[in-house]
Design a protein around this motif. Structure first.
Motif, PDB file in Angstrom:
ATOM      1  N   ARG A  77       9.178  -9.797  -6.859  1.00  0.00           N
ATOM      2  CA  ARG A  77       9.946  -9.746  -5.608  1.00  0.00           C
ATOM      3  C   ARG A  77      10.124  -8.302  -5.151  1.00  0.00           C
ATOM      4  O   ARG A  77       9.957  -7.984  -3.979  1.00  0.00           O
ATOM      5  N   ARG A  78      10.456  -7.419  -6.061  1.00  0.00           N
ATOM      6  CA  ARG A  78      10.674  -6.006  -5.735  1.00  0.00           C
ATOM      7  C   ARG A  78       9.373  -5.351  -5.282  1.00  0.00           C
ATOM      8  O   ARG A  78       9.327  -4.665  -4.252  1.00  0.00           O
ATOM      9  N   ILE A  79       8.297  -5.583  -6.022  1.00  0.00           N
ATOM     10  CA  ILE A  79       7.016  -4.949  -5.704  1.00  0.00           C
ATOM     11  C   ILE A  79       6.463  -5.470  -4.381  1.00  0.00           C
ATOM     12  O   ILE A  79       6.021  -4.697  -3.522  1.00  0.00           O
ATOM     13  N   ILE A  80       6.482  -6.779  -4.170  1.00  0.00           N
ATOM     14  CA  ILE A  80       5.965  -7.352  -2.923  1.00  0.00           C
ATOM     15  C   ILE A  80       6.814  -6.912  -1.737  1.00  0.00           C
ATOM     16  O   ILE A  80       6.292  -6.611  -0.662  1.00  0.00           O
ATOM     17  N   SER A  81       8.119  -6.837  -1.917  1.00  0.00           N
ATOM     18  CA  SER A  81       8.989  -6.327  -0.848  1.00  0.00           C
ATOM     19  C   SER A  81       8.618  -4.889  -0.507  1.00  0.00           C
ATOM     20  O   SER A  81       8.585  -4.506   0.666  1.00  0.00           O
ATOM     21  N   GLY A  82       8.307  -4.084  -1.525  1.00  0.00           N
ATOM     22  CA  GLY A  82       7.883  -2.703  -1.289  1.00  0.00           C
ATOM     23  C   GLY A  82       6.566  -2.627  -0.534  1.00  0.00           C
ATOM     24  O   GLY A  82       6.395  -1.804   0.364  1.00  0.00           O
ATOM     25  N   ILE A  83       5.649  -3.503  -0.889  1.00  0.00           N
ATOM     26  CA  ILE A  83       4.356  -3.534  -0.200  1.00  0.00           C
ATOM     27  C   ILE A  83       4.557  -3.889   1.271  1.00  0.00           C
ATOM     28  O   ILE A  83       4.023  -3.222   2.167  1.00  0.00           O
ATOM     29  N   ILE A  84       5.342  -4.912   1.534  1.00  0.00           N
ATOM     30  CA  ILE A  84       5.588  -5.319   2.916  1.00  0.00           C
ATOM     31  C   ILE A  84       6.325  -4.223   3.680  1.00  0.00           C
ATOM     32  O   ILE A  84       6.026  -3.940   4.839  1.00  0.00           O
ATOM     33  N   HIS A  85       7.257  -3.548   3.021  1.00  0.00           N
ATOM     34  CA  HIS A  85       7.970  -2.438   3.660  1.00  0.00           C
ATOM     35  C   HIS A  85       6.995  -1.346   4.111  1.00  0.00           C
ATOM     36  O   HIS A  85       7.062  -0.862   5.237  1.00  0.00           O
ATOM     37  N   VAL A  86       6.080  -0.959   3.217  1.00  0.00           N
ATOM     38  CA  VAL A  86       5.119   0.097   3.552  1.00  0.00           C
ATOM     39  C   VAL A  86       4.206  -0.357   4.684  1.00  0.00           C
ATOM     40  O   VAL A  86       3.934   0.399   5.624  1.00  0.00           O
ATOM     41  N   LEU A  87       3.740  -1.605   4.626  1.00  0.00           N
ATOM     42  CA  LEU A  87       2.841  -2.102   5.667  1.00  0.00           C
ATOM     43  C   LEU A  87       3.550  -2.201   7.021  1.00  0.00           C
ATOM     44  O   LEU A  87       2.957  -1.910   8.054  1.00  0.00           O
ATOM     45  N   GLN A  88       4.809  -2.607   7.027  1.00  0.00           N
ATOM     46  CA  GLN A  88       5.561  -2.717   8.285  1.00  0.00           C
ATOM     47  C   GLN A  88       5.894  -1.350   8.869  1.00  0.00           C
ATOM     48  O   GLN A  88       5.836  -1.160  10.077  1.00  0.00           O
ATOM     49  N   SER A  89       6.253  -0.415   8.010  1.00  0.00           N
ATOM     50  CA  SER A  89       6.703   0.889   8.503  1.00  0.00           C
ATOM     51  C   SER A  89       5.547   1.838   8.802  1.00  0.00           C
ATOM     52  O   SER A  89       5.725   2.806   9.538  1.00  0.00           O
ATOM     53  N   GLY A  90       4.392   1.574   8.228  1.00  0.00           N
ATOM     54  CA  GLY A  90       3.254   2.461   8.449  1.00  0.00           C
ATOM     55  C   GLY A  90       3.337   3.739   7.625  1.00  0.00           C
ATOM     56  O   GLY A  90       2.603   4.685   7.868  1.00  0.00           O
ATOM     57  N   ALA A  91       4.240   3.763   6.661  1.00  0.00           N
ATOM     58  CA  ALA A  91       4.419   4.952   5.830  1.00  0.00           C
ATOM     59  C   ALA A  91       3.275   5.080   4.819  1.00  0.00           C
ATOM     60  O   ALA A  91       2.537   4.129   4.575  1.00  0.00           O
ATOM     61  N   ARG A  92       3.162   6.260   4.232  1.00  0.00           N
ATOM     62  CA  ARG A  92       2.206   6.452   3.153  1.00  0.00           C
ATOM     63  C   ARG A  92       2.758   5.772   1.910  1.00  0.00           C
ATOM     64  O   ARG A  92       3.969   5.619   1.762  1.00  0.00           O
ATOM     65  N   TRP A  93       1.879   5.372   1.016  1.00  0.00           N
ATOM     66  CA  TRP A  93       2.318   4.751  -0.232  1.00  0.00           C
ATOM     67  C   TRP A  93       3.253   5.684  -0.985  1.00  0.00           C
ATOM     68  O   TRP A  93       4.246   5.272  -1.560  1.00  0.00           O
ATOM     69  N   ARG A  94       2.937   6.958  -0.976  1.00  0.00           N
ATOM     70  CA  ARG A  94       3.730   7.960  -1.679  1.00  0.00           C
ATOM     71  C   ARG A  94       5.163   8.027  -1.138  1.00  0.00           C
ATOM     72  O   ARG A  94       6.080   8.411  -1.858  1.00  0.00           O
ATOM     73  N   ASP A  95       5.371   7.651   0.111  1.00  0.00           N
ATOM     74  CA  ASP A  95       6.695   7.721   0.729  1.00  0.00           C
ATOM     75  C   ASP A  95       7.494   6.432   0.583  1.00  0.00           C
ATOM     76  O   ASP A  95       8.559   6.300   1.185  1.00  0.00           O
ATOM     77  N   CYS A  96       7.001   5.507  -0.188  1.00  0.00           N
ATOM     78  CA  CYS A  96       7.711   4.244  -0.405  1.00  0.00           C
ATOM     79  C   CYS A  96       9.041   4.531  -1.110  1.00  0.00           C
ATOM     80  O   CYS A  96       9.071   5.278  -2.091  1.00  0.00           O
ATOM     81  N   PRO A  97      10.150   3.972  -0.619  1.00  0.00           N
ATOM     82  CA  PRO A  97      11.455   4.221  -1.251  1.00  0.00           C
ATOM     83  C   PRO A  97      11.450   3.830  -2.730  1.00  0.00           C
ATOM     84  O   PRO A  97      10.855   2.836  -3.131  1.00  0.00           O
ATOM     85  N   SER A  98      12.145   4.599  -3.530  1.00  0.00           N
ATOM     86  CA  SER A  98      12.167   4.393  -4.975  1.00  0.00           C
ATOM     87  C   SER A  98      12.845   3.080  -5.370  1.00  0.00           C
ATOM     88  O   SER A  98      12.663   2.612  -6.493  1.00  0.00           O
ATOM     89  N   GLU A  99      13.615   2.471  -4.474  1.00  0.00           N
ATOM     90  CA  GLU A  99      14.260   1.190  -4.772  1.00  0.00           C
ATOM     91  C   GLU A  99      13.239   0.095  -5.071  1.00  0.00           C
ATOM     92  O   GLU A  99      13.550  -0.892  -5.724  1.00  0.00           O
TER      93      GLU A  99
END
Length: 130
Positions: free
Chosen positions: A33-55
């Motif tokens: 749940r945490r990892i998939i939420s992070g993936i969707i967050h990065v894809l929605q925001s257009g951020a770099r993978w490196r900038d994914c929040p540590s949460e």
């Protein structure tokens, strides 16, 4: 400033559960749940993978999971399951295109090349005296 993070709801998690791999050799996977939420967050925001929040966990784990599952075609089933939620469904669209412009596209070193029209230039007083 408070971060706006995306988290899969309980209902969404239950919908994608049958599409997640199980019984794989090796160490247990991190919280899906945490990892998939992070993936969707990065894809929605257009951020770099490196900038994914540590949460969401280490960005390398998030990127590697996305990349491995993309190669195996898992994301199609997961996103189709999320799209079939019924009346509470949210329309999601992922676009992987990227447009980069060369520095001269904005005028570059010499500035903008737009010129004043001849009629307008004739109507203005001279900029210097002779």
């Amino acid at each position: 400033m408070r971060k706006r993070l995306f988290w899969l709801s309980d209902r969404q998690r239950v919908r994608i559960e049958p599409h997640l791999p199980t019984g794989l050799p090796g160490p247990a996977r991190d919280d899906d749940r945490r990892i998939i939420s992070g993936i969707i967050h990065v894809l929605q925001s257009g951020a770099r993978w490196r900038d994914c929040p540590s949460e969401y966990g280490p960005y390398t784990t998030i990127y590697n999971r996305f990349n491995r599952w993309a190669k195996r075609g898992r994301w199609r089933a997961i996103f189709e399951a999320l799209a079939k939620l019924g009346k509470d469904a949210v329309a999601l669209s992922l676009d992987s295109t990227s447009a980069k412009a060369h520095r001269c596209a904005s005028g570059g070193k010499g500035g903008s090349r737009t010129r004043q029209s001849a009629a307008r230039a004739a109507a203005e007083p001279p900029k210097s005296t002779r």
